[in-house]
Design a protein around this motif. Structure first.
Motif, PDB file in Angstrom:
ATOM      1  N   ALA A 104     -25.539   3.595  42.018  1.00  0.00           N
ATOM      2  CA  ALA A 104     -24.435   4.563  42.011  1.00  0.00           C
ATOM      3  C   ALA A 104     -24.974   5.978  42.105  1.00  0.00           C
ATOM      4  N   ALA A 105     -26.071   6.255  41.378  1.00  0.00           N
ATOM      5  CA  ALA A 105     -26.675   7.583  41.439  1.00  0.00           C
ATOM      6  C   ALA A 105     -27.178   7.896  42.845  1.00  0.00           C
ATOM      7  N   VAL A 106     -27.780   6.905  43.506  1.00  0.00           N
ATOM      8  CA  VAL A 106     -28.275   7.111  44.875  1.00  0.00           C
ATOM      9  C   VAL A 106     -27.123   7.420  45.818  1.00  0.00           C
ATOM     10  N   MET A 107     -26.038   6.668  45.731  1.00  0.00           N
ATOM     11  CA  MET A 107     -24.899   6.887  46.625  1.00  0.00           C
ATOM     12  C   MET A 107     -24.205   8.213  46.335  1.00  0.00           C
ATOM     13  N   ILE A 108     -24.068   8.552  45.046  1.00  0.00           N
ATOM     14  CA  ILE A 108     -23.400   9.805  44.680  1.00  0.00           C
ATOM     15  C   ILE A 108     -24.227  11.011  45.117  1.00  0.00           C
ATOM     16  N   VAL A 260     -20.780   2.998  37.788  1.00  0.00           N
ATOM     17  CA  VAL A 260     -20.309   4.077  38.654  1.00  0.00           C
ATOM     18  C   VAL A 260     -19.787   5.232  37.807  1.00  0.00           C
ATOM     19  N   VAL A 261     -18.991   4.917  36.800  1.00  0.00           N
ATOM     20  CA  VAL A 261     -18.413   5.961  35.944  1.00  0.00           C
ATOM     21  C   VAL A 261     -19.516   6.701  35.188  1.00  0.00           C
ATOM     22  N   ILE A 262     -20.500   5.958  34.680  1.00  0.00           N
ATOM     23  CA  ILE A 262     -21.615   6.593  33.964  1.00  0.00           C
ATOM     24  C   ILE A 262     -22.359   7.549  34.883  1.00  0.00           C
ATOM     25  N   ALA A 263     -22.662   7.095  36.096  1.00  0.00           N
ATOM     26  CA  ALA A 263     -23.382   7.945  37.043  1.00  0.00           C
ATOM     27  C   ALA A 263     -22.572   9.189  37.400  1.00  0.00           C
ATOM     28  N   LEU A 264     -21.260   9.033  37.575  1.00  0.00           N
ATOM     29  CA  LEU A 264     -20.411  10.184  37.893  1.00  0.00           C
ATOM     30  C   LEU A 264     -20.446  11.215  36.771  1.00  0.00           C
ATOM     31  N   LEU A 265     -20.378  10.747  35.525  1.00  0.00           N
ATOM     32  CA  LEU A 265     -20.395  11.663  34.386  1.00  0.00           C
ATOM     33  C   LEU A 265     -21.737  12.386  34.271  1.00  0.00           C
ATOM     34  N   VAL A 266     -22.822  11.606  34.368  1.00  0.00           N
ATOM     35  CA  VAL A 266     -24.144  12.173  34.153  1.00  0.00           C
ATOM     36  C   VAL A 266     -24.534  13.135  35.269  1.00  0.00           C
TER      37      VAL A 266
END
Length: 366
Positions: A104-108, A260-266
């Motif tokens: 998720a971090a890579v895609m974001i 996904v939600v964790i990555a979005l927040l961080v």
């Protein structure tokens, strides 16, 4: 008027991380009612904004690309701590949490932060300009790290499922650390000029012309406040994670949505900082943040999680599924075509954002 506004910003950005840490201490390990979840979420958002402010102060003091590197590494270190904590608490049901959060971090970062930065920068100046040498090196490193850590486990045969055997996991961890270390050396010492912002004529901008850098004392203060703000962001995100998990389960969504939600927040502090840099026509700084965060997320998370398997119970699932591998391949191809010219139009930004949207849709409805 301007001095008064600046004083107000300094006061709340200095006070809010401390209040957020106090709230974190009061809520840690407790089941939160809905009203308190709302309060925690408000402080979480405030801590994100404070983190961005202090990161920009530090970046202005130390210059690029050191400022981007500090924020990327700081956020990722705290992200890794959050992943390991949730894996310890969740047991086998969170066996794929590290993979989901890292991907998720890579895609974001590679599509969301990069796409937004290119879109904002090109809309402001018609064409977003950056250094293809440095950006290409960063993209190549991210691609290699993602391939070794997230794609290969799907095809190995030593252990059943999309998992590494112990020797394979050790190799992946050492390779991740080595490549990340080589990139940081290249970015900060050997070829630092490849990662500095450039003008539309291709001239390197080695310093901001319009403002004096903050004092060393102010920079140290902001460094401490940044650490407090990031700890508060991840700690408060963990505090509301049971609500997120229960909401995901109640909605009938896949458990990977939690990652996904964790990555979005961080990654929210880096996203805001990248967009602000693009608005100042510093697109290279934005790309340093985006690709550097993706690299740090893999290069630091995989080794730490590999080490954590010594005491973690249950399997560690790292291999991606078929749809995610297709999205990763598209991201690499599109990213390469974006980087080669060293300049981008709103179209390239829109293409990256479309890939991020496809990833979110497939995460919700696989």
């Amino acid at each position: 008027m301007i001095a008064s506004l600046r004083s107000t910003v300094l006061r709340w950005t200095g006070l809010l991380p401390i209040l957020a840490i106090v709230l974190l201490a009061l809520t840690w390990g407790r089941t939160l009612p809905v009203a308190l979840v709302v309060v925690v979420s408000c402080f979480l958002a405030g801590a994100v904004l404070a983190a961005v402010h202090h990161a920009e102060v530090i970046a202005h003091r130390v210059g690029e690309p050191f400022g981007s590197l500090i924020l990327a590494v700081a956020v990722t270190v705290i992200e890794v701590a959050l992943i390991v904590t949730l894996m310890v608490d969740g047991g086998e049901k969170n066996a794929g949490l590290a993979r989901d959060t890292v991907f998720a971090a890579v895609m974001i970062t590679c599509n969301g932060i990069v796409g937004l930065s290119l879109l904002v920068g090109s809309l402001k100046r018609r064409v977003a300009v950056f250094n293809p040498e440095g950006t290409g090196a960063a993209l190549a490193t991210v691609t290699t790290l993602a391939g070794l850590s997230l794609v290969l486990p799907t095809f190995t045969t030593s252990t059943p499922g999309p998992r590494f055997s112990a020797p394979q996991l050790v190799f992946a961890a050492l390779a991740a650390l080595t490549l990340y270390g080589l990139f940081v050396t290249t970015q900060t010492f050997r070829h630092r000029d490849y990662f500095l912002p450039v003008t539309s004529a291709g001239e390197v901008i080695d310093a901001e012309e319009h403002a004096d850098p903050p004092s060393a004392q102010d920079a140290l203060f902001s460094l401490g406040e940044l650490a407090l703000a990031l700890i508060a962001v991840v700690g408060l995100a963990k505090a509301v994670s049971p609500t997120i998990e229960s909401g995901v389960a109640a909605a009938g969504l896949p458990t990977s949505v939690v990652g996904v939600v964790i990555a979005l927040l961080v990654l929210l502090p880096e996203t805001i900082a990248a967009v602000r840099a693009a608005r100042r026509d510093r697109v290279q700084t934005s790309l340093n943040l985006g690709l550097g965060s993706a690299m740090a997320s893999i290069g630091l998370t995989i080794p730490v999680v590999a080490l954590a398997t010594i005491w973690l119970k249950g399997p560690l699932v790292l291999g991606l599924g078929a749809s995610h591998m297709v999205l990763l391949a598209l991201t690499v191809v599109v990213g390469t075509l974006t980087v080669i010219p060293g300049r981008a139009t709103p179209l390239q930004g829109g293409v990256h954002l479309a890939l991020l949207a496809a990833y979110i849709v497939l995460a919700v409805s696989p």
